[in-house]
Design a protein around this motif. Sequence first.
Motif, PDB file in Angstrom:
ATOM      1  N   LYS A 177      45.713  48.490  41.170  1.00  0.00           N
ATOM      2  CA  LYS A 177      44.324  48.287  40.772  1.00  0.00           C
ATOM      3  C   LYS A 177      43.498  47.971  42.022  1.00  0.00           C
ATOM      4  CE  LYS A 177      45.892  46.265  36.388  1.00  0.00           C
ATOM      5  NZ  LYS A 177      45.900  45.037  35.555  1.00  0.00           N
ATOM      6  N   PRO A 178      43.360  48.933  42.921  1.00  0.00           N
ATOM      7  CA  PRO A 178      42.734  48.659  44.223  1.00  0.00           C
ATOM      8  C   PRO A 178      41.242  48.349  44.161  1.00  0.00           C
ATOM      9  CG  PRO A 178      43.148  51.013  43.941  1.00  0.00           C
ATOM     10  CD  PRO A 178      43.805  50.329  42.784  1.00  0.00           C
ATOM     11  N   ASP A 179      40.623  48.521  42.988  1.00  0.00           N
ATOM     12  CA  ASP A 179      39.188  48.252  42.893  1.00  0.00           C
ATOM     13  C   ASP A 179      38.883  46.773  42.663  1.00  0.00           C
ATOM     14  OD1 ASP A 179      40.376  48.409  40.353  1.00  0.00           O
ATOM     15  OD2 ASP A 179      38.459  48.908  39.389  1.00  0.00           O
ATOM     16  N   ALA A 180      39.924  45.970  42.439  1.00  0.00           N
ATOM     17  CA  ALA A 180      39.734  44.531  42.220  1.00  0.00           C
ATOM     18  C   ALA A 180      40.465  43.751  43.312  1.00  0.00           C
ATOM     19  CB  ALA A 180      40.249  44.125  40.844  1.00  0.00           C
ATOM     20  N   TYR A 181      39.970  42.556  43.607  1.00  0.00           N
ATOM     21  CA  TYR A 181      40.643  41.723  44.601  1.00  0.00           C
ATOM     22  C   TYR A 181      40.404  40.252  44.308  1.00  0.00           C
ATOM     23  CZ  TYR A 181      35.994  41.476  46.881  1.00  0.00           C
ATOM     24  OH  TYR A 181      34.674  41.285  47.156  1.00  0.00           O
ATOM     25  N   VAL A 182      41.296  39.431  44.874  1.00  0.00           N
ATOM     26  CA  VAL A 182      41.173  37.976  44.814  1.00  0.00           C
ATOM     27  C   VAL A 182      41.208  37.459  46.240  1.00  0.00           C
ATOM     28  CG1 VAL A 182      42.241  35.803  44.080  1.00  0.00           C
ATOM     29  CG2 VAL A 182      42.248  37.787  42.542  1.00  0.00           C
ATOM     30  N   ASP A 183      40.208  36.684  46.616  1.00  0.00           N
ATOM     31  CA  ASP A 183      40.177  36.040  47.932  1.00  0.00           C
ATOM     32  C   ASP A 183      40.556  34.571  47.778  1.00  0.00           C
ATOM     33  OD1 ASP A 183      39.289  38.345  49.110  1.00  0.00           O
ATOM     34  OD2 ASP A 183      37.262  37.612  49.554  1.00  0.00           O
TER      35      ASP A 183
ATOM     36  N   LYS B 139      35.847  41.830  39.028  1.00  0.00           N
ATOM     37  CA  LYS B 139      36.521  42.616  40.071  1.00  0.00           C
ATOM     38  C   LYS B 139      36.626  41.883  41.406  1.00  0.00           C
ATOM     39  CE  LYS B 139      36.851  46.315  37.475  1.00  0.00           C
ATOM     40  NZ  LYS B 139      38.170  46.796  36.969  1.00  0.00           N
ATOM     41  N   LYS B 140      35.621  41.073  41.703  1.00  0.00           N
ATOM     42  CA  LYS B 140      35.565  40.377  42.997  1.00  0.00           C
ATOM     43  C   LYS B 140      35.602  38.875  42.727  1.00  0.00           C
ATOM     44  CE  LYS B 140      31.689  42.448  43.933  1.00  0.00           C
ATOM     45  NZ  LYS B 140      30.444  42.863  44.648  1.00  0.00           N
ATOM     46  N   ILE B 141      36.767  38.276  42.994  1.00  0.00           N
ATOM     47  CA  ILE B 141      36.969  36.869  42.644  1.00  0.00           C
ATOM     48  C   ILE B 141      37.382  36.078  43.876  1.00  0.00           C
ATOM     49  CG2 ILE B 141      38.311  35.247  41.238  1.00  0.00           C
ATOM     50  CD1 ILE B 141      38.613  37.410  39.146  1.00  0.00           C
ATOM     51  N   GLY B 142      36.760  34.925  44.055  1.00  0.00           N
ATOM     52  CA  GLY B 142      37.157  34.000  45.101  1.00  0.00           C
ATOM     53  C   GLY B 142      37.748  32.742  44.487  1.00  0.00           C
ATOM     54  N   VAL B 143      38.746  32.175  45.147  1.00  0.00           N
ATOM     55  CA  VAL B 143      39.346  30.911  44.731  1.00  0.00           C
ATOM     56  C   VAL B 143      39.141  29.935  45.879  1.00  0.00           C
ATOM     57  CG1 VAL B 143      41.436  29.719  43.967  1.00  0.00           C
ATOM     58  CG2 VAL B 143      41.051  32.109  43.312  1.00  0.00           C
ATOM     59  N   PHE B 144      38.251  28.965  45.670  1.00  0.00           N
ATOM     60  CA  PHE B 144      37.842  28.028  46.719  1.00  0.00           C
ATOM     61  C   PHE B 144      38.551  26.701  46.484  1.00  0.00           C
ATOM     62  CE2 PHE B 144      34.268  25.117  48.286  1.00  0.00           C
ATOM     63  CZ  PHE B 144      34.627  25.236  49.611  1.00  0.00           C
ATOM     64  N   TYR B 145      39.647  26.504  47.222  1.00  0.00           N
ATOM     65  CA  TYR B 145      40.494  25.317  47.071  1.00  0.00           C
ATOM     66  C   TYR B 145      40.884  24.822  48.445  1.00  0.00           C
ATOM     67  CZ  TYR B 145      41.959  24.242  42.236  1.00  0.00           C
ATOM     68  OH  TYR B 145      42.028  23.776  40.941  1.00  0.00           O
ATOM     69  N   GLY B 146      41.361  23.576  48.506  1.00  0.00           N
ATOM     70  CA  GLY B 146      41.906  23.044  49.739  1.00  0.00           C
ATOM     71  C   GLY B 146      43.035  23.928  50.249  1.00  0.00           C
TER      72      GLY B 146
ATOM     73  N   LEU C 177      50.268  34.663  43.191  1.00  0.00           N
ATOM     74  CA  LEU C 177      49.606  35.963  43.241  1.00  0.00           C
ATOM     75  C   LEU C 177      50.627  37.093  43.417  1.00  0.00           C
ATOM     76  CD1 LEU C 177      46.472  35.104  45.406  1.00  0.00           C
ATOM     77  CD2 LEU C 177      46.469  35.839  43.013  1.00  0.00           C
ATOM     78  N   VAL C 178      51.640  36.851  44.236  1.00  0.00           N
ATOM     79  CA  VAL C 178      52.669  37.866  44.474  1.00  0.00           C
ATOM     80  C   VAL C 178      53.564  38.036  43.247  1.00  0.00           C
ATOM     81  CG1 VAL C 178      54.706  38.442  45.860  1.00  0.00           C
ATOM     82  CG2 VAL C 178      52.636  37.556  46.972  1.00  0.00           C
ATOM     83  N   GLU C 179      54.076  36.931  42.715  1.00  0.00           N
ATOM     84  CA  GLU C 179      55.056  36.999  41.631  1.00  0.00           C
ATOM     85  C   GLU C 179      54.428  37.296  40.270  1.00  0.00           C
ATOM     86  OE1 GLU C 179      57.305  33.406  41.539  1.00  0.00           O
ATOM     87  OE2 GLU C 179      58.395  33.838  43.391  1.00  0.00           O
TER      88      GLU C 179
ATOM     89  N   PRO D 230      48.803  40.263  50.123  1.00  0.00           N
ATOM     90  CA  PRO D 230      47.712  40.010  51.073  1.00  0.00           C
ATOM     91  C   PRO D 230      47.352  41.276  51.836  1.00  0.00           C
ATOM     92  CG  PRO D 230      49.780  39.028  51.844  1.00  0.00           C
ATOM     93  CD  PRO D 230      50.027  39.503  50.451  1.00  0.00           C
ATOM     94  N   GLN D 231      46.057  41.531  51.936  1.00  0.00           N
ATOM     95  CA  GLN D 231      45.576  42.748  52.579  1.00  0.00           C
ATOM     96  C   GLN D 231      44.894  42.476  53.914  1.00  0.00           C
ATOM     97  OE1 GLN D 231      41.888  44.822  51.197  1.00  0.00           O
ATOM     98  NE2 GLN D 231      43.317  46.455  50.606  1.00  0.00           N
TER      99      GLN D 231
END
Length: 276
Positions: free
Chosen positions: A48-54, A237-244, A255-257, A263-264
């Motif tokens: 699903k290359p059109d979506a990502y998580v940062d 589609k474009k999600i950020g996770v802002f954590y320590g 994210l992997v499992e 990671p790209q």
Amino acid sequence: MLAARAAETPEKTPEEKSSPTFLRIHEDASGAPQALQTAIVRYVDPKKPDAYVDLVGAVHIGEQAYYDQLNQEFKNYDALLYEIVAPKGTRIPKGGPKKNGSAVSGLQNGMKDLLGLEFQLEQVDYTPKNFVHADMSPAEMAADMEERGDGFLQMFARLMGAGLVQQTKGEDMNTAMLLALLADDRQVRMKRIFASQMDDMEGQMRAIEGKNGSTLISQRNAKAFEVLREELDAGKKKIGVFYGAGHFADMHRRLVEDFGMQPQSTRWLDAWDLTK
């Protein structure tokens, strides 16, 4: 003795060994520290290359310019998941929660003045509609800690048992702090001391986790990723996770499992200027 019962730092899983670095001290060619940096690591599912998580690393005290840059970065996400142990759906007011006269508040203000830095909750704008609370409530955290027998005393014991009580590298902490306080360039020296401690964040967090995880890291991460799943299922589609940044070795594994992502790319932001 607490330390005698403490668990040793667990071995990294294969996924953790391949995890990117999320916090580092950037040095110049001569080895002089230039900046404490946090990473923005992008994860993509090849199917699903059109979506990502940062994963957007946070330090809770930083330079004004750092938080200004983060505020701009956050405008690019469909959803920005953020941490704060608070009731579900909590919205942090602009400028941060109201100040109080508590000991914690006094300590925070002292650190802010000592290091010449700013506070995340005061400088990050949490009011935009794309911000999504993704953390435990106080009641959930208390219940989970009680169920696991996972108090702060136990976590400190694991740190002791793993030999990760914070020390400066090759120098006594008390001596380093005293010399810094007496120096003309006190703020930059103090920032370098604290940055050197934060540079070993991964080892410290793995010690807190122990072999069976912890409420502070893995269980809060599980809660955050329940929200992440909801946002992805809702078509974001474009999600950020802002954590320590200390949360991210475990989040990388999830994210992997669990999400089939890899990671790209990695970008680095200067959180602390260590030159002045």
